[in-house]
Enzyme design. Structure first.
Site, mmCIF file in Angstrom:
data_model
loop_
_atom_site.group_PDB
_atom_site.id
_atom_site.type_symbol
_atom_site.label_atom_id
_atom_site.label_comp_id
_atom_site.label_asym_id
_atom_site.label_seq_id
_atom_site.Cartn_x
_atom_site.Cartn_y
_atom_site.Cartn_z
ATOM 1 C CG ASN A 9 -26.999 -25.268 -48.465
ATOM 2 O OD1 ASN A 9 -26.126 -25.010 -49.288
ATOM 3 N ND2 ASN A 9 -26.735 -25.456 -47.173
ATOM 4 C CD1 TRP A 10 -28.786 -26.787 -54.777
ATOM 5 C CD2 TRP A 10 -27.601 -26.140 -56.575
ATOM 6 N NE1 TRP A 10 -29.670 -26.533 -55.814
ATOM 7 C CE2 TRP A 10 -28.971 -26.140 -56.927
ATOM 8 C CE3 TRP A 10 -26.662 -25.764 -57.557
ATOM 9 C CZ2 TRP A 10 -29.424 -25.781 -58.200
ATOM 10 C CZ3 TRP A 10 -27.117 -25.405 -58.824
ATOM 11 C CH2 TRP A 10 -28.481 -25.417 -59.134
ATOM 12 C CE LYS A 11 -25.898 -28.939 -46.672
ATOM 13 N NZ LYS A 11 -25.857 -29.735 -45.454
ATOM 14 C CG HIS A 96 -25.334 -24.060 -43.133
ATOM 15 N ND1 HIS A 96 -24.650 -25.177 -42.727
ATOM 16 C CD2 HIS A 96 -26.500 -24.493 -43.671
ATOM 17 C CE1 HIS A 96 -25.369 -26.246 -43.021
ATOM 18 N NE2 HIS A 96 -26.501 -25.855 -43.600
ATOM 19 C CD GLU A 98 -23.070 -28.516 -43.688
ATOM 20 O OE1 GLU A 98 -22.889 -27.888 -44.743
ATOM 21 O OE2 GLU A 98 -23.862 -29.476 -43.590
ATOM 22 C CD GLU A 166 -30.516 -25.708 -42.013
ATOM 23 O OE1 GLU A 166 -31.099 -26.194 -42.983
ATOM 24 O OE2 GLU A 166 -29.293 -25.503 -41.997
ATOM 25 N N GLY A 172 -28.337 -33.827 -42.593
ATOM 26 C CA GLY A 172 -27.568 -34.811 -43.360
ATOM 27 C C GLY A 172 -27.869 -36.259 -43.035
ATOM 28 C CB SER A 214 -32.889 -35.373 -42.563
ATOM 29 O OG SER A 214 -31.534 -35.422 -42.169
ATOM 30 N N GLY A 235 -30.929 -29.488 -47.935
ATOM 31 C CA GLY A 235 -29.557 -29.728 -48.385
ATOM 32 C C GLY A 235 -29.524 -30.807 -49.442
HETATM 33 C C1 PEP Z 1 -28.699 -28.042 -44.474
HETATM 34 O O1 PEP Z 1 -27.553 -28.329 -44.118
HETATM 35 O O2 PEP Z 1 -29.035 -26.865 -44.699
HETATM 36 C C2 PEP Z 1 -29.642 -29.147 -44.636
HETATM 37 C C3 PEP Z 1 -30.898 -28.944 -44.390
HETATM 38 O O3 PEP Z 1 -29.097 -30.353 -45.052
HETATM 39 P P1 PEP Z 1 -29.866 -31.748 -45.285
HETATM 40 O O4 PEP Z 1 -31.189 -31.424 -45.943
HETATM 41 O O5 PEP Z 1 -28.948 -32.499 -46.188
HETATM 42 O O6 PEP Z 1 -30.034 -32.357 -43.937
#
Ligand code: PEP
Length: 252
Positions: A9-11, A96, A98, A166, A172, A214, A235
């Site tokens: 997920n490149w956000k 998601h 966020e 998640e 994050g 993470s 992410g």
């Molecule tokens: C996400 O938000 O989908 C995610 C897994 O982020 P990160 O890997 O940066 O914790």
């Protein structure tokens, strides 16, 4: 489910067309053959079409980070499931955390899931508790999110469904703050039980369950070996070629 899935997920981390192109081209080059892992990437919407073109004849699947709850019409700024499909998406992340944080309700998440399925996009449905409590509140939170998104959903529409667990508190951070494999295993068993109760049992067993929060190369192998998941939604670490490839290598 045997095949492993790693979805990036490149956000908004991959912030320009040039960076998106460069990452897609590098992934195409590095992941040419069958790797034993199904790799998915979700670029920011403005770069979806271009990234999908670059990865068209590669084994990497391209999808959207989000989609509209609406089918079409007067909805400024929205992108429908059909439009995303038309631009090259094969899947979409749905619900998601966020976006839930930004006000996306359970009702909206459910509508988005239905739109994805109707357009033929594989939905990656995200669920996750905001925090954990002594009383096991996390389990009821997950059960509610799954039930509200999947209740009464037509059985034959779930063939492409992927669940991404998640926990919001683990997103994050660094690998040391990710979930412990034993806690993950406990939750994954619970998720599979909830799915089996909500849906057809055999169908429920086929649904891949991913972990996100993470994930890095250091914790990927323990999480997959002991956590009972079919793969990861990644992410931050999916937005640099080296860290993404290191995760794939760690679970291969
Ligand atoms: C996400 O938000 O989908 C995610 C897994 O982020 P990160 O890997 O940066 O914790």
């Amino acid at each position: 489910v045997k095949k492993r899935i790693v979805a990036g997920n490149w956000k908004m981390f991959v912030a320009s067309r040039e960076d998106a192109r460069a990452l897609a081209l590098a992934l195409r080059k590095k992941l040419r053959g069958a790797s034993g892992v199904d790799v998915y990437v979700a670029p920011p919407a403005p770069f979806l079409f271009e990234v999908a073109n670059i990865l068209e004849s590669s084994p990497i699947r391209v999808g959207a980070q989000a989609l509209s709850q609406w089918e079409g019409g007067a909805h400024t700024g929205e992108a429908s499931a059909a439009m995303l499909k038309n631009a090259g998406a094969l899947f979409s992340i749905v619900g998601h955390s966020e976006r839930r944080e930004g006000g996306e309700s359970e009702t909206v998440v459910r509508a988005e899931l239905e739109r994805a399925v109707a357009a033929g996009l594989a939905p990656i449905l995200c669920v996750g508790e905001r925090s954990r409590g002594e009383g096991g509140e996390q389990f009821s939170a997950i059960e509610e999110q799954l039930a509200s998104a999947l209740k009464n959903i037509p059985k034959n529409t779930l063939k492409k469904l992927i669940i991404a667990y998640e926990p919001v508190w683990a997103i994050g951070k660094g690998a040391q703050d990710a979930m412990k494999p034993a806690d993950l295993e406990e939750m994954v068993i619970f998720i599979r039980k909830v799915l089996a109760d909500l849906l057809d049992r055999t169908e429920a067993l086929r649904i891949p369950v991913l972990y996100g929060g993470s994930v890095e190369a250091q914790n990927a192998s323990a999480l997959i070996k002991e956590g009972g998941v079919n793969g990861f939604l990644v992410g931050r670490a999916s937005t640099s070629l080296d860290s993404f490839l290191a995760i794939l290598a760690a679970i291969r």
